[in-house]
Design a protein around this motif. Structure first.
Motif, PDB file in Angstrom:
ATOM      1  N   TYR A  73       1.034  -1.362   0.012  1.00  0.00           N
ATOM      2  CA  TYR A  73       0.144   0.679  -0.043  1.00  0.00           C
ATOM      3  C   TYR A  73       1.163   1.355   0.052  1.00  0.00           C
ATOM      4  O   TYR A  73       0.800   2.150  -0.831  1.00  0.00           O
ATOM      5  CB  TYR A  73      -1.111   0.347   1.302  1.00  0.00           C
ATOM      6  CG  TYR A  73      -1.567   1.196   1.523  1.00  0.00           C
ATOM      7  CD1 TYR A  73      -2.615   0.810   0.670  1.00  0.00           C
ATOM      8  CD2 TYR A  73      -1.168   2.037   2.339  1.00  0.00           C
ATOM      9  CE1 TYR A  73      -3.851   2.912   0.649  1.00  0.00           C
ATOM     10  CE2 TYR A  73      -1.894   3.294   2.507  1.00  0.00           C
ATOM     11  CZ  TYR A  73      -3.689   3.736   1.578  1.00  0.00           C
ATOM     12  OH  TYR A  73      -3.971   4.941   1.854  1.00  0.00           O
ATOM     13  N   THR A  74       1.568   0.899   0.701  1.00  0.00           N
ATOM     14  CA  THR A  74       2.621   2.625   0.916  1.00  0.00           C
ATOM     15  C   THR A  74       3.181   2.282  -0.236  1.00  0.00           C
ATOM     16  O   THR A  74       3.791   3.713  -0.513  1.00  0.00           O
ATOM     17  CB  THR A  74       3.655   2.109   1.775  1.00  0.00           C
ATOM     18  OG1 THR A  74       3.178   2.264   3.289  1.00  0.00           O
ATOM     19  CG2 THR A  74       4.916   3.553   2.208  1.00  0.00           C
ATOM     20  N   ARG A  76       2.570   1.587  -3.666  1.00  0.00           N
ATOM     21  CA  ARG A  76       1.921   2.260  -4.246  1.00  0.00           C
ATOM     22  C   ARG A  76       1.062   3.429  -3.749  1.00  0.00           C
ATOM     23  O   ARG A  76       0.754   3.782  -5.196  1.00  0.00           O
ATOM     24  CB  ARG A  76       0.465   1.221  -4.489  1.00  0.00           C
ATOM     25  CG  ARG A  76      -0.156  -0.283  -4.743  1.00  0.00           C
ATOM     26  CD  ARG A  76       0.356  -0.361  -5.809  1.00  0.00           C
ATOM     27  NE  ARG A  76      -0.568   0.241  -7.018  1.00  0.00           N
ATOM     28  CZ  ARG A  76      -0.621   1.185  -8.037  1.00  0.00           C
ATOM     29  NH1 ARG A  76       0.600   0.867  -8.460  1.00  0.00           N
ATOM     30  NH2 ARG A  76      -1.942   1.506  -8.291  1.00  0.00           N
ATOM     31  N   GLN A  77       1.409   3.873  -3.212  1.00  0.00           N
ATOM     32  CA  GLN A  77       0.655   5.217  -2.523  1.00  0.00           C
ATOM     33  C   GLN A  77       2.131   6.326  -3.272  1.00  0.00           C
ATOM     34  O   GLN A  77       2.456   7.743  -3.777  1.00  0.00           O
ATOM     35  CB  GLN A  77       0.346   6.357  -0.984  1.00  0.00           C
ATOM     36  CG  GLN A  77      -0.841   5.052  -0.817  1.00  0.00           C
ATOM     37  CD  GLN A  77      -1.906   5.551  -1.586  1.00  0.00           C
ATOM     38  OE1 GLN A  77      -2.317   7.033  -1.749  1.00  0.00           O
ATOM     39  NE2 GLN A  77      -2.788   4.678  -2.350  1.00  0.00           N
ATOM     40  N   THR A  78       3.094   6.068  -3.098  1.00  0.00           N
ATOM     41  CA  THR A  78       4.353   6.418  -3.007  1.00  0.00           C
ATOM     42  C   THR A  78       5.102   6.236  -4.179  1.00  0.00           C
ATOM     43  O   THR A  78       5.625   7.153  -5.060  1.00  0.00           O
ATOM     44  CB  THR A  78       5.507   6.077  -1.741  1.00  0.00           C
ATOM     45  OG1 THR A  78       5.321   5.972  -0.523  1.00  0.00           O
ATOM     46  CG2 THR A  78       7.069   7.797  -1.312  1.00  0.00           C
ATOM     47  N   PRO A  80       3.619   5.299  -7.358  1.00  0.00           N
ATOM     48  CA  PRO A  80       2.786   4.394  -8.203  1.00  0.00           C
ATOM     49  C   PRO A  80       3.276   3.955  -9.686  1.00  0.00           C
ATOM     50  O   PRO A  80       2.946   3.369 -10.230  1.00  0.00           O
ATOM     51  CB  PRO A  80       1.542   5.453  -8.312  1.00  0.00           C
ATOM     52  CG  PRO A  80       2.250   6.456  -8.715  1.00  0.00           C
ATOM     53  CD  PRO A  80       3.939   6.287  -6.963  1.00  0.00           C
ATOM     54  N   VAL A 102      -5.368  -3.561  -2.050  1.00  0.00           N
ATOM     55  CA  VAL A 102      -4.280  -2.384  -2.196  1.00  0.00           C
ATOM     56  C   VAL A 102      -3.806  -2.072  -3.375  1.00  0.00           C
ATOM     57  O   VAL A 102      -2.465  -1.845  -3.833  1.00  0.00           O
ATOM     58  CB  VAL A 102      -2.906  -2.641  -1.673  1.00  0.00           C
ATOM     59  CG1 VAL A 102      -3.405  -2.879   0.441  1.00  0.00           C
ATOM     60  CG2 VAL A 102      -2.119  -3.876  -1.663  1.00  0.00           C
ATOM     61  N   SER A 176      -5.384   4.804 -14.598  1.00  0.00           N
ATOM     62  CA  SER A 176      -5.463   5.818 -14.143  1.00  0.00           C
ATOM     63  C   SER A 176      -6.878   6.425 -14.572  1.00  0.00           C
ATOM     64  O   SER A 176      -7.059   6.031 -16.042  1.00  0.00           O
ATOM     65  CB  SER A 176      -5.086   6.940 -13.634  1.00  0.00           C
ATOM     66  OG  SER A 176      -4.462   7.148 -14.618  1.00  0.00           O
TER      67      SER A 176
END
Length: 221
Positions: A73-74, A76-78, A80, A102, A176
């Protein structure tokens, strides 16, 4: 520096012997260089900041402290742009659902052969998804199949259009809304409308349900 046809990897497992084993397994795969390794989630985040060339992170699922899901998750957020492949001994529904939730691109069992593992890495690096057959079976076994005649009628009535199928495939590849719009030459507002319709038609509340629908209907591999 890696060449354009190489896929630099990050290997993360709390057992150093597993990491060394994976490195040895992949050593002959010249297009899959191991750029970094770590034995914990915190260490993985540190080395990622030092290795912008990494394209695929291969993560152990069950680690003390920060779990593989939390680390995924981290990342993917930081980061991508980094594709994530989970490597685990387990493929129970709860674990698979968390991994899909996630946004991981693949899930391979530690019993996989060298050919399957290297193939899975290449698949996710190319923007596709990959699930070991046992993992895909776990997802399929937990799909709610309509039981009544009325439910079956409703299910038939909610089949996706060709455009919705296209968008679902791109969602599964973690595109996206803006990327989907650019790829299909439509507006982001149209993509968002299609996305809402897909969720409604598939009776899904998240990407887990969408992946289940796509796997059952062979829209993704």
């Amino acid at each position: 520096m890696p060449t354009s046809n190489q896929i630099p990897l990050l290997l993360v497992d709390d057992h150093p012997v597993v990491v060394e084993g994976l490195k040895a397994l992949l050593r002959s795969e010249v297009d899959l260089p191991v750029a970094a390794q770590a034995n914990s989630g915190d260490e993985a985040l540190q080395v990622l900041a030092e290795h912008p060339e990494i394209r695929v992170a291969v993560l152990d699922l069950n680690m003390p402290g920060m779990t593989g899901v939390e680390l995924a998750y981290t990342i993917r957020q930081t980061y991508p742009q980094i594709r994530i492949l989970i490597l685990s001994m387990f493929h129970d529904h709860a674990s698979v659902a968390e991994v899909l939730e996630v946004g991981c691109a693949g899930y391979v069992l530690k019993t996989a052969s060298k050919a399957e593992l290297s193939g899975a890495i290449r698949e996710v690096a190319a923007g596709r998804t990959y699930f070991s057959s046992e993992v895909a079976a776990t997802v399929l076994q937990n799909i709610q199949i309509p039981a009544s005649r009325e439910q079956m009628k409703e299910a038939r009535a909610s089949e996706l259009t060709n455009r919705e199928r296209e968008i679902l495939q791109l969602i599964a590849r973690e595109y996206s809304n803006s990327h989907i719009a650019e790829t299909l030459f439509i507006s982001e507002r149209t993509v968002e409308t299609h996305r809402k319709n897909i969720l409604t038609k598939t009776n899904s509340k998240s990407v887990v349900g969408l992946i289940q629908y796509a796997l059952r209907n062979r829209l993704i591999s």
